[in-house]
Motif scaffolding. Structure first.
Motif, mmCIF file in Angstrom:
data_model
loop_
_atom_site.group_PDB
_atom_site.id
_atom_site.type_symbol
_atom_site.label_atom_id
_atom_site.label_comp_id
_atom_site.label_asym_id
_atom_site.label_seq_id
_atom_site.Cartn_x
_atom_site.Cartn_y
_atom_site.Cartn_z
ATOM 1 N N ALA A 1 29.731 -2.937 -11.440
ATOM 2 C CA ALA A 1 28.303 -2.634 -11.535
ATOM 3 C C ALA A 1 27.525 -3.847 -12.037
ATOM 4 O O ALA A 1 26.409 -4.115 -11.573
ATOM 5 C CB ALA A 1 28.077 -1.435 -12.463
ATOM 6 N N MET A 2 28.117 -4.587 -12.953
ATOM 7 C CA MET A 2 27.464 -5.795 -13.455
ATOM 8 C C MET A 2 27.375 -6.862 -12.376
ATOM 9 O O MET A 2 26.372 -7.585 -12.264
ATOM 10 C CB MET A 2 28.219 -6.340 -14.671
ATOM 11 C CG MET A 2 28.013 -5.514 -15.937
ATOM 12 S SD MET A 2 26.295 -5.504 -16.483
ATOM 13 C CE MET A 2 26.108 -7.229 -16.980
ATOM 14 N N VAL A 3 28.418 -6.978 -11.565
ATOM 15 C CA VAL A 3 28.389 -7.941 -10.459
ATOM 16 C C VAL A 3 27.288 -7.562 -9.466
ATOM 17 O O VAL A 3 26.550 -8.419 -8.976
ATOM 18 C CB VAL A 3 29.758 -8.009 -9.766
ATOM 19 C CG1 VAL A 3 29.673 -8.851 -8.489
ATOM 20 C CG2 VAL A 3 30.803 -8.603 -10.708
ATOM 21 N N SER A 4 27.172 -6.272 -9.178
ATOM 22 C CA SER A 4 26.113 -5.816 -8.277
ATOM 23 C C SER A 4 24.740 -6.140 -8.843
ATOM 24 O O SER A 4 23.813 -6.512 -8.111
ATOM 25 C CB SER A 4 26.239 -4.306 -8.043
ATOM 26 O OG SER A 4 27.448 -3.994 -7.379
ATOM 27 N N GLU A 5 24.611 -6.008 -10.153
ATOM 28 C CA GLU A 5 23.335 -6.297 -10.808
ATOM 29 C C GLU A 5 23.016 -7.785 -10.844
ATOM 30 O O GLU A 5 21.879 -8.198 -10.570
ATOM 31 C CB GLU A 5 23.349 -5.749 -12.233
ATOM 32 C CG GLU A 5 22.126 -6.112 -13.062
ATOM 33 C CD GLU A 5 22.255 -5.708 -14.519
ATOM 34 O OE1 GLU A 5 21.655 -6.388 -15.373
ATOM 35 O OE2 GLU A 5 22.953 -4.711 -14.823
ATOM 36 N N LEU A 6 24.020 -8.603 -11.152
ATOM 37 C CA LEU A 6 23.779 -10.033 -11.408
ATOM 38 C C LEU A 6 23.964 -10.907 -10.175
ATOM 39 O O LEU A 6 23.544 -12.068 -10.178
ATOM 40 C CB LEU A 6 24.697 -10.511 -12.532
ATOM 41 C CG LEU A 6 24.509 -9.790 -13.883
ATOM 42 C CD1 LEU A 6 25.552 -10.263 -14.886
ATOM 43 C CD2 LEU A 6 23.108 -10.017 -14.425
ATOM 44 N N ASP B 1 25.532 -13.262 -7.129
ATOM 45 C CA ASP B 1 26.521 -14.318 -6.919
ATOM 46 C C ASP B 1 26.839 -15.110 -8.185
ATOM 47 O O ASP B 1 27.830 -15.846 -8.220
ATOM 48 C CB ASP B 1 26.039 -15.286 -5.833
ATOM 49 C CG ASP B 1 26.023 -14.636 -4.458
ATOM 50 O OD1 ASP B 1 26.715 -13.616 -4.281
ATOM 51 O OD2 ASP B 1 25.313 -15.154 -3.565
ATOM 52 N N ALA B 2 26.010 -14.978 -9.203
ATOM 53 C CA ALA B 2 26.255 -15.702 -10.455
ATOM 54 C C ALA B 2 27.312 -15.019 -11.309
ATOM 55 O O ALA B 2 27.674 -15.533 -12.369
ATOM 56 C CB ALA B 2 24.962 -15.840 -11.255
ATOM 57 N N ALA B 3 27.819 -13.871 -10.848
ATOM 58 C CA ALA B 3 28.773 -13.115 -11.651
ATOM 59 C C ALA B 3 30.072 -12.859 -10.906
ATOM 60 O O ALA B 3 30.101 -12.725 -9.682
ATOM 61 C CB ALA B 3 28.164 -11.777 -12.068
ATOM 62 N N LEU B 4 31.140 -12.802 -11.678
ATOM 63 C CA LEU B 4 32.478 -12.487 -11.176
ATOM 64 C C LEU B 4 33.089 -11.469 -12.116
ATOM 65 O O LEU B 4 32.946 -11.576 -13.337
ATOM 66 C CB LEU B 4 33.337 -13.756 -11.155
ATOM 67 C CG LEU B 4 34.865 -13.595 -11.071
ATOM 68 C CD1 LEU B 4 35.269 -13.142 -9.683
ATOM 69 C CD2 LEU B 4 35.572 -14.889 -11.439
ATOM 70 N N PHE B 5 33.776 -10.475 -11.559
ATOM 71 C CA PHE B 5 34.507 -9.526 -12.391
ATOM 72 C C PHE B 5 35.998 -9.718 -12.211
ATOM 73 O O PHE B 5 36.492 -9.870 -11.088
ATOM 74 C CB PHE B 5 34.154 -8.081 -12.037
ATOM 75 C CG PHE B 5 35.082 -7.084 -12.670
ATOM 76 C CD1 PHE B 5 35.042 -6.860 -14.041
ATOM 77 C CD2 PHE B 5 36.014 -6.384 -11.906
ATOM 78 C CE1 PHE B 5 35.921 -5.954 -14.632
ATOM 79 C CE2 PHE B 5 36.886 -5.478 -12.489
ATOM 80 C CZ PHE B 5 36.840 -5.261 -13.863
ATOM 81 N N ALA B 6 36.720 -9.711 -13.321
ATOM 82 C CA ALA B 6 38.182 -9.739 -13.278
ATOM 83 C C ALA B 6 38.699 -8.646 -14.209
ATOM 84 O O ALA B 6 38.279 -8.547 -15.361
ATOM 85 C CB ALA B 6 38.713 -11.098 -13.716
ATOM 86 N N SER B 7 39.593 -7.823 -13.693
ATOM 87 C CA SER B 7 40.214 -6.783 -14.504
ATOM 88 C C SER B 7 41.250 -7.435 -15.414
ATOM 89 O O SER B 7 42.297 -7.893 -14.942
ATOM 90 C CB SER B 7 40.873 -5.729 -13.605
ATOM 91 O OG SER B 7 41.474 -4.719 -14.380
ATOM 92 N N VAL B 8 40.943 -7.493 -16.693
ATOM 93 C CA VAL B 8 41.776 -8.251 -17.628
ATOM 94 C C VAL B 8 42.062 -7.429 -18.878
ATOM 95 O O VAL B 8 41.164 -6.834 -19.473
ATOM 96 C CB VAL B 8 41.074 -9.574 -18.042
ATOM 97 C CG1 VAL B 8 41.822 -10.250 -19.186
ATOM 98 C CG2 VAL B 8 40.967 -10.511 -16.851
ATOM 99 N N ASN B 9 43.331 -7.427 -19.263
ATOM 100 C CA ASN B 9 43.759 -6.894 -20.553
ATOM 101 C C ASN B 9 43.910 -8.082 -21.490
ATOM 102 O O ASN B 9 44.831 -8.890 -21.335
ATOM 103 C CB ASN B 9 45.088 -6.150 -20.398
ATOM 104 C CG ASN B 9 45.662 -5.679 -21.719
ATOM 105 O OD1 ASN B 9 45.084 -5.896 -22.784
ATOM 106 N ND2 ASN B 9 46.818 -5.030 -21.666
ATOM 107 N N VAL B 10 43.009 -8.206 -22.459
ATOM 108 C CA VAL B 10 42.972 -9.415 -23.284
ATOM 109 C C VAL B 10 44.243 -9.608 -24.101
ATOM 110 O O VAL B 10 44.559 -10.740 -24.497
ATOM 111 C CB VAL B 10 41.741 -9.420 -24.215
ATOM 112 C CG1 VAL B 10 40.455 -9.431 -23.404
ATOM 113 C CG2 VAL B 10 41.764 -8.242 -25.192
#
Length: 257
Positions: free
Chosen positions: A44-49, A51-60
């Motif tokens: 949802a954040m990528v859709s909002e922001l 091409d300036a945004a990338l999402f990666a599913s990460v377990n820190v």
């Protein structure tokens, strides 16, 4: 460091403080990689922001997961200049109580793993990439790391032994890491929030909400995620802020309960 044209990794960027910081980075002309386990929120954040945004599913807390996320960032954006660690979890157990017995060690380990080890895991691997950057200013700056602690690091309440220990660890490692990374021109600071109006407070009653507001010295309200984002932007921008833990809490000093 001027964030315009730079790349920031923000953990927990799908909601709360991380979300506000991700938005601020893009608003100021930067690019953001959102590390989060909530795929729907991240996308949802990528859709909002855009091409300036990338999402990666990460377990820190998982080394391989973070390394894979960083590889995605490098492949897409080619560099990492800023790392902001906001991912974290809460914990509420007394050290011992007649009803519950001793503090469940598994809960202690999970809280430390996500909040403390997870923060260090991400920043160390981001620093490895920052070291490859060409200096971006006359001082040889290559990167900025911002961690998120809590006033519980100083004034942990009843039942917050694990949470306070995890956040106290973040406070305690700030200066040593700043010293470690000074040789490559990477600054390290920690924001220490008080009561910030994140989704965590959505479930509280109006009466409890007002009580929390009244506990703040001034102004008598919960902090706004955007105010934390504003501080993060100032830390990124000001090259002489280094090795600091900055409270942002309206002057609150937490009581035992």
């Amino acid at each position: 460091m001027d964030i315009a044209g730079k790349v920031a990794v923000v953990t927990g960027g799908g909601s709360g403080l991380g979300q506000a910081i991700a938005r601020r980075v893009v608003a100021d002309g930067g690019k953001v990689a959102i590390f989060d386990m909530n795929e729907a929120a991240g996308q949802a954040m990528v859709s909002e922001l855009g091409d300036a945004a990338l999402f990666a599913s990460v377990n820190v807390a998982d080394e391989a997961s973070v390394a894979a996320g960083i590889a995605q960032v490098m492949d897409r954006f080619g560099a990492i200049h800023v790392c902001v660690n906001c991912a974290g979890i809460g914990s509420a157990h007394k050290t011992y109580s007649p009803k519950q017995g001793a503090f469940p060690l598994a809960d202690w380990n999970k809280t430390i793993a996500v909040n403390l080890t997870g923060t260090f895991n991400v920043l160390r691997l981001c620093a490895e990439q920052m070291a490859k950057n060409d200096p971006v200013n006359d001082d040889g700056g290559r990167g900025v790391i911002i961690n998120t602690a809590s006033v519980a690091a100083y004034e942990g309440q009843i039942g917050q032994a694990a949470y306070s220990a995890s956040k106290g660890g973040i406070v305690g490692m700030t200066l040593p890491i700043a010293r470690d990374l000074s040789a490559i021109g990477v600054r390290v600071n920690t924001i220490v929030p008080g009561l910030i109006n994140t989704p965590l407070f959505d479930s509280v009653t109006p009466e409890i909400h007002q009580t929390l507001c009244n506990s703040v010295l001034y102004p008598k309200r919960l902090g706004k995620p955007e105010e934390i984002a504003k501080l993060a932007a100032a830390i990124i921008d000001n090259d002489y802020i280094n090795g600091e833990c900055i409270r942002m809490d309206g002057g609150i000093r937490m009581q035992p309960r």
